[in-house]
Enzyme design. Structure first.
Site, short mmCIF file in Angstrom:
data_model
loop_
_atom_site.label_atom_id
_atom_site.label_comp_id
_atom_site.label_asym_id
_atom_site.label_seq_id
_atom_site.Cartn_x
_atom_site.Cartn_y
_atom_site.Cartn_z
CB CYS A 1 4.75 2.14 8.07
SG CYS A 1 4.30 3.70 7.28
CG LEU A 2 6.33 1.06 2.08
CD1 LEU A 2 5.78 1.32 0.68
CD2 LEU A 2 7.44 0.01 2.02
CG HIS B 1 -1.15 1.04 7.37
ND1 HIS B 1 -0.26 0.58 8.32
CD2 HIS B 1 -0.44 1.88 6.57
CE1 HIS B 1 0.93 1.14 8.10
NE2 HIS B 1 0.85 1.91 7.04
CD GLU B 2 -1.46 2.30 2.77
OE1 GLU B 2 -1.03 3.47 2.75
OE2 GLU B 2 -0.73 1.33 3.05
CG HIS C 1 -0.29 6.65 5.82
ND1 HIS C 1 0.79 7.14 6.50
CD2 HIS C 1 0.01 5.35 5.56
CE1 HIS C 1 1.71 6.18 6.65
NE2 HIS C 1 1.24 5.07 6.08
N GLY D 1 0.84 -1.19 0.00
CA GLY D 1 0.00 0.00 0.00
C GLY D 1 0.87 1.24 0.00
CD GLN E 1 3.03 5.83 3.24
OE1 GLN E 1 2.13 5.29 2.60
NE2 GLN E 1 3.95 5.14 3.88
O1 K1U Z 1 1.51 2.38 4.00
C1 K1U Z 1 2.59 1.84 3.91
O2 K1U Z 1 3.57 2.33 4.44
C2 K1U Z 1 2.73 0.54 3.19
C3 K1U Z 1 2.70 -0.66 4.10
C4 K1U Z 1 1.27 -1.19 4.15
C5 K1U Z 1 0.92 -2.14 5.25
C6 K1U Z 1 1.69 -3.23 5.57
C7 K1U Z 1 1.32 -4.10 6.56
C8 K1U Z 1 0.14 -3.91 7.23
C9 K1U Z 1 -0.62 -2.82 6.91
C10 K1U Z 1 -0.25 -1.95 5.92
C11 K1U Z 1 3.64 -1.72 3.53
O3 K1U Z 1 3.47 -2.16 2.45
S1 K1U Z 1 4.97 -2.23 4.51
C12 K1U Z 1 5.74 -3.51 3.52
C13 K1U Z 1 4.99 -4.78 3.53
O4 K1U Z 1 4.15 -5.01 4.36
C14 K1U Z 1 5.29 -5.83 2.51
C15 K1U Z 1 6.32 -5.71 1.62
C16 K1U Z 1 6.55 -6.70 0.67
C17 K1U Z 1 5.77 -7.81 0.62
C18 K1U Z 1 4.75 -7.97 1.52
C19 K1U Z 1 4.50 -6.98 2.46
ZN ZN Z 2 2.27 3.28 6.23
#
Ligand code: K1U
Ligand code: ZN
Length: 172
Positions: A94-95, A136-137, A140, A45, A50
């Site tokens: 979270c990225l 989660h998004e 944000h 996401g 972000q």
């Molecule tokens: O919003 C963001 O920062 C993105 C975030 C979204 C998220 C992850 C986990 C739970 C809720 C919301 C991410 O994508 S973090 C990276 C991640 O979870 C992932 C990366 C590669 C493969 C699978 C998952």
């Molecule tokens: Zn996030």
């Protein structure tokens, strides 16, 4: 075009974002850039704040590679219109807070309304990881990070790690 992702703490990640008024080609291009940025990260996401854009736009795709074809979703002005009483605990990341994970409790299912990239109104019920991710998004867009659900001490610890990471990145 890939966009740089802001790292916490950053004042832009704490702001309430404005609704998108009219879908323009620029906004559609922005959504495409966000999908490219999300897949490249990699993530499931990404929300516009972000990448420093304070508008209500999110993208997500929670299909695991081995589970079938990608399902990129672009949501303008997404809104949770109903939530289940049943809850779900998921270890979120979270990225904007790289390499930090913590359990967050949220409704297991949510009904979400949004405007898609063609300007059409959409509504869908999400469950499991999709429900966690879309909540989660949308958080944000309201200036809320997953660490805001944690105890203050844990949140402070993660924030200090991110301040250190940003100092190190600025030096190189
Ligand atoms: O919003 C963001 O920062 C993105 C975030 C979204 C998220 C992850 C986990 C739970 C809720 C919301 C991410 O994508 S973090 C990276 C991640 O979870 C992932 C990366 C590669 C493969 C699978 C998952
Ligand atoms: Zn996030």
């Amino acid at each position: 075009m890939k966009r740089p992702i802001l790292i916490h703490p950053d004042p832009r990640l704490k702001k309430h974002c404005d609704p998108v008024a009219d879908l323009s080609d620029d906004l559609r291009k922005l959504a495409d850039d966000m999908l490219e940025t999300m897949y490249d990260a990699p993530g499931i996401g990404l929300a516009a704040p972000q990448i420093g854009i304070l508008q209500r736009l999110i993208v997500l795709d929670c299909v695991k590679e081995e589970d079938g074809p990608a399902r990129p979703l672009v949501m303008f002005n997404p809104k949770v219109v109903a939530s289940s009483d049943e809850i779900n605990v998921y270890e979120e990341g979270c990225l904007s807070i790289p390499d930090q994970y913590a359990e967050v409790t949220r409704p297991k299912m949510v009904q979400v309304q949004w405007i898609d990239q063609s300007g059409n109104e959409q509504s869908e019920e999400f469950d499991g990881l999709w429900a966690t991710c879309v909540q989660h998004e949308i958080d944000h867009l309201d200036g809320k990070l997953f660490i805001d659900y944690l105890k203050p001490l844990k949140r402070q610890m993660i924030t200090r790690k991110m301040q250190k990471l940003k100092r190190e990145r600025a030096r190189t």
